[in-house]
Design an enzyme around this catalytic site. Structure first.
Site, PDB file in Angstrom:
ATOM      1  N   GLU A 100      -0.207  -0.615   5.784  1.00 42.35           N
ATOM      2  CA  GLU A 100       0.795   0.067   6.720  1.00 42.35           C
ATOM      3  C   GLU A 100       0.686   1.544   6.791  1.00 42.35           C
ATOM      4  O   GLU A 100       0.855   2.149   7.760  1.00 42.35           O
ATOM      5  CB  GLU A 100       2.330  -0.210   6.231  1.00 42.35           C
ATOM      6  N   ASP A 133       0.913  -1.159   0.294  1.00 40.26           N
ATOM      7  CA  ASP A 133      -0.004   0.035  -0.098  1.00 40.26           C
ATOM      8  C   ASP A 133       1.026   1.219   0.026  1.00 40.26           C
ATOM      9  O   ASP A 133       1.941   0.981   0.488  1.00 40.26           O
ATOM     10  CB  ASP A 133      -0.976   0.031   1.257  1.00 40.26           C
TER      11      ASP A 133
END
Length: 454
Positions: free
Chosen positions: A156, A92
């Site tokens: 994250e 991500d």
């Protein structure tokens, strides 16, 4: 040990790595469905899973984590009796911010001035490619000498803790002798660096309300309390005149005793405009690695274009607080919340909600794995010795892994050196750093496996 066969193999694989990184960067995998479709993250996760399967990983799985995102797991068995190493990265990314400010499309990997530009190129899609390169180089030169687990996180950057919660519920999944977190970076390009400490973080959203509805500033201004003005005053209370963070009860005087960060280099890396002063006191290393730092990362307010002469009835802001090692993020959250609640002017109604939180981290740089990494980096970066530095950012998973596996050694390396400009527009990765760190990781896995044979 010689680095030559490994380095030659990695060099030959770099064109493929560029192609793969371009494919991965193309996914707009911001783990916030309010900004980008969830399908973008799901597609990126699928790409990562397919890449692991192509490298003969077993038990490849898309893990549905409690925050609604997916992490990707895979297991590559090594020789009998070999240690297990967990390799971490996240797929991500941060949102691209103002796409018009990018010199090339943020989700299109573009080569320019010897670097590859694109959102996630360094943080941290490049980290996943680094792991692949290291493993491929070993497979081409005698085989992977350890058992390998790979985990690629899906949220994250949002700090919502999905993978931490999943790991706590399935503690056997990520168990390893050593963990390599591929999400930090060298102190500067060409200087091999492991990260010794990470600041933790807390994220709060604060809302102020002062009126039942917006009012005409000419008719009521000067007596009616303006929520936006109240918010500005409240946020200003979080810093002293010199810019030092001033949260009531929060210690701000710690010092960093390791590698220093010369002010001139920092000004250049941070792109501070001529004539503009740095904030805070102490050394640069003190300020960014050893002390708390508050940042207002967003304010809801009327844009200049289309603004009307109105007093605002409510205002909202998001506040981030970086928490250094030696301080507790939960306690820092309480202090910041209390500060925001007590410093709102004019009796404004205050509502504070927690958005995210992660504890700071300190690695044991005296462990055998660090000795192996130092030798590997010396070979991958001829003429340079491995350095240890701090990092002002947060990787909440580190503390979860340290708590779950207290005997595991945790190392932090990666591609996010200052020129990478992660989280900003025009993020980029140095292909030379990708190549050298991939060599270093491959050599580390081999050296570490040899160290365990005795």
């Amino acid at each position: 040990m010689t680095a030559r066969p490994i380095s030659e193999t990695v060099s030959s694989l770099m064109p493929r790595a560029k192609t793969e990184l371009a494919e991965l960067v193309a996914f707009r995998s911001v783990a916030d469905p309010a900004q980008f479709p969830r399908s973008e993250c799901e597609a990126a996760a699928g790409w990562v899973a397919d890449a692991l399967r192509a490298e003969d990983f077993q038990d490849v799985a898309l893990l549905d984590t409690p925050d609604g995102t997916r992490s990707v797991y895979g297991w590559l068995p090594g020789p009998a009796g070999a240690p297990t190493v967990l390799l971490y990265a996240h797929y991500d990314v941060q949102p691209p911010l103002d796409e018009s400010a990018w010199l090339s499309p943020p989700f299109e990997l573009t080569e320019r001035d010897g670097r590859w530009f694109g959102r996630g190129a360094a943080d941290c899609k490049g980290g996943f490619i680094m792991h692949l390169l290291a493993l491929r180089a070993l497979k081409a030169n005698g085989g992977v000498p350890v058992s390998v687990k790979v985990i690629a996180e899906g949220s994250e950057e949002q700090g919502t803790g999905g993978l931490e919660q999943y790991a706590e519920a399935h503690p056997e999944l990520l168990a390893a002798d050593t963990i390599v977190i591929g999400d930090t970076g060298n102190f500067r390009v060409g200087l091999p660096t492991v990260t010794a400490t990470l600041r933790g973080m807390t994220m709060l959203r604060v809302t102020l309300e002062t009126l039942e509805g917006n009012l005409h500033s000419g008719q009521f201004g000067g007596a009616a309390p303006d929520a936006l003005a109240a918010m500005i005053q409240l946020l200003a209370s979080l810093r002293s005149e010199d810019g030092t963070t001033t949260v009531d009860g929060l210690a701000t005087g710690a010092e960093w005793d390791g590698l220093q960060y010369p002010e001139g280099e920092f000004r250049k890396d941070a792109r501070v405009l001529d004539g503009v002063e740095l904030i805070g006191t102490g050394t640069v290393a003190d300020r960014i690695w050893a002390r708390p730092a508050v940042t207002v990362i967003g304010i809801d307010c009327p844009p200049v274009v289309g603004a009307t002469p109105s007093l605002q009835a409510s205002a909202r802001a998001q506040v981030s607080l970086r928490v250094p090692p030696g301080q507790d993020a939960a306690e820092a959250t309480k202090l910041l919340t209390a500060h925001l609640e007590s410093h709102a002017p004019w009796g404004a109604r205050v509502r504070v909600e927690q958005v995210g939180q992660g504890q700071p981290f300190r690695a044991d740089t005296t462990s055998p794995a660090y000795t192996s990494m130092a030798e590997a980096m010396r070979l991958a970066y001829p003429g340079e010795e491995m350095q240890s530095s701090g990092m002002g950012g947060s990787i909440p998973l580190c503390n979860t892994l340290a708590a779950l596996y207290p005997q595991a050694e945790i190392l932090l390396i990666g591609l996010s050196e200052p020129e990478a400009q992660i989280h900003a527009v025009n993020e980029s990765v140095s292909p030379e750093e990708l190549e050298r760190l991939s060599v270093a990781e491959a050599l580390f896995l081999r050296t570490y496996a040899d160290s365990k044979k005795g």
